[in-house]
Enzyme design. Structure first.
Site, PDB file in Angstrom:
ATOM      1  CB  ALA A 252      -1.008   0.032   1.153  1.00 57.11           C
ATOM      2  CB  ALA A 253       4.400   2.097  -0.678  1.00 56.96           C
ATOM      3  N   GLY A 254       2.079   2.684  -2.629  1.00 57.17           N
ATOM      4  CA  GLY A 254       1.522   3.430  -3.761  1.00 57.17           C
ATOM      5  C   GLY A 254       0.154   4.014  -3.429  1.00 57.17           C
ATOM      6  CG  ASP A 255      -3.159   1.550  -2.622  1.00 57.36           C
ATOM      7  OD1 ASP A 255      -3.212   1.835  -3.838  1.00 57.36           O
ATOM      8  OD2 ASP A 255      -3.359   0.417  -2.175  1.00 57.36           O
TER       9      ASP A 255
END
Ligand code: ADP
Length: 308
Positions: A252-255
């Protein structure tokens, strides 16, 4: 841009069912797992929660089934203070779920059953038109059917609402879509899918981004994991490094990054400042385990921004 600072997210919602185990099973094999936990996920839901925690007033267009998972997903979104008016509960349908097996080395095997997410149609998007009327920015991903994504982009385009497309998971896009995008935010593998260039070096990232700018996107932001993110527009390029952190789980880094980016832009920060804010959100997300539990809050993000 609209007079409001509302972020409209269109996308998926899943219930992630995670089992930790010593090793992943071979095909046909049954093994005993260790702990089991259920967390809310799906790129759309993760990004709407990320934007809300990063300080934005948000609304969410999504489809859920009328099962217990859908009820839990709806309750979880409400707990975050997210408007549920444009979430459609489809009768006699199941909600999206993901079965995630994780071994001791962190290696995972994931199967997603999209359920109601796969039933988000252009008609449902059309019925949620009101959500576009007061949106300052619209954020989408590719975990929803492409016709629905295209319809949402068209509605935003007609209203001159800037659109951020996070092209995840990697997928093919109609050529005419690019000119309707304010920003596209691929990670390294998505960049390779869209341009044929894997951004190994800064020069590669720049080259890949310019290919997308030439297709008509106003700004391209390539997220480069621990290296930060590169912004390319007609005015030039800049690589904004991410703060150094101890990474424990990159889920979830991108989220976190995309939700925070939309939140910052809805508050009228300039692109570079918004990117610094988003980098800090992405970096904070990798310091904690899980998807939604790891998404940082406004105060944590601004504190890290000020420490840079
Ligand atoms: P995705 O999760 O979609 O694969 P990335 O891995 O590129 O995306 O991460 C998105 C953003 O999160 C990066 O641009 C960066 O800002 C931040 N980030 C990711 N990994 C790290 C890390 N190890 N250290 C610091 N920041 C990170």
């Amino acid at each position: 841009m609209a007079e409001t600072n509302k972020v409209l997210v269109v996308g998926s919602s899943n219930t992630d069912m995670v089992i930790n185990m010593s090793r992943l099973p071979a095909p046909g094999e049954t093994i005993l797992g260790e702990d089991f936990f259920v967390v809310q996920g799906g790129k759309g839901a993760n990004q709407v929660v990320a934007a809300a925690r990063a300080g934005a007033d948000v609304s969410f267009i999504a489809c859920l089934g009328d099962d217990s998972f859908g009820k839990q997903a709806l309750a979880a979104v409400e707990t975050e203070g997210i408007g549920t008016r444009y979430i459609t509960v489809l009768p006699n349908q199941v909600s999206g779920v993901a079965a995630i097996l994780v071994d001791r080395d962190g290696e995972n095997t994931i199967v997603v059953a999209p359920g109601a997410n796969g039933l988000l149609t252009p008609e449902i998007i059309g019925r949620a038109k009101g959500a576009f009327d007061d949106a300052a920015i619209c954020l989408l991903q590719l975990e929803s059917p492409l016709p629905a994504v295209v319809k949402a982009i068209d509605l935003a385009w007609e209203r001159e609402i800037p659109v951020i497309l996070n092209p995840a998971p990697a997928g093919d896009l109609p050529e005419e879509l690019f000119q309707k995008l304010y920003l596209i935010t691929p990670n390294e593998t998505e960049t390779e899918h869209l341009t044929g260039i894997l951004p190994v070096t800064e020069e590669d990232a720049k080259q890949a981004a310019y290919l997308l700018v030439r297709k008509g996107v106003t700004g391209v932001i390539i997220t480069l994991g621990s290296r930060g993110a590169m912004l390319v527009t007609d005015d030039g390029s800049v690589l904004i490094p991410s703060p150094e952190v101890v990474a424990t789980d990159t889920t979830a880094a991108g989220d976190a990054f995309n939700g925070a980016l939309a939140s910052a832009l809805s508050r009228n920060l300039c692109l570079e400042e918004a990117l610094r804010f988003a980098n800090c959100a992405g970096a904070l997300a990798v310091t904690k385990s899980g998807a939604q539990p790891s998404l940082p809050y406004f105060s944590e993000i601004t504190e890290l921004v000020h420490r840079q």
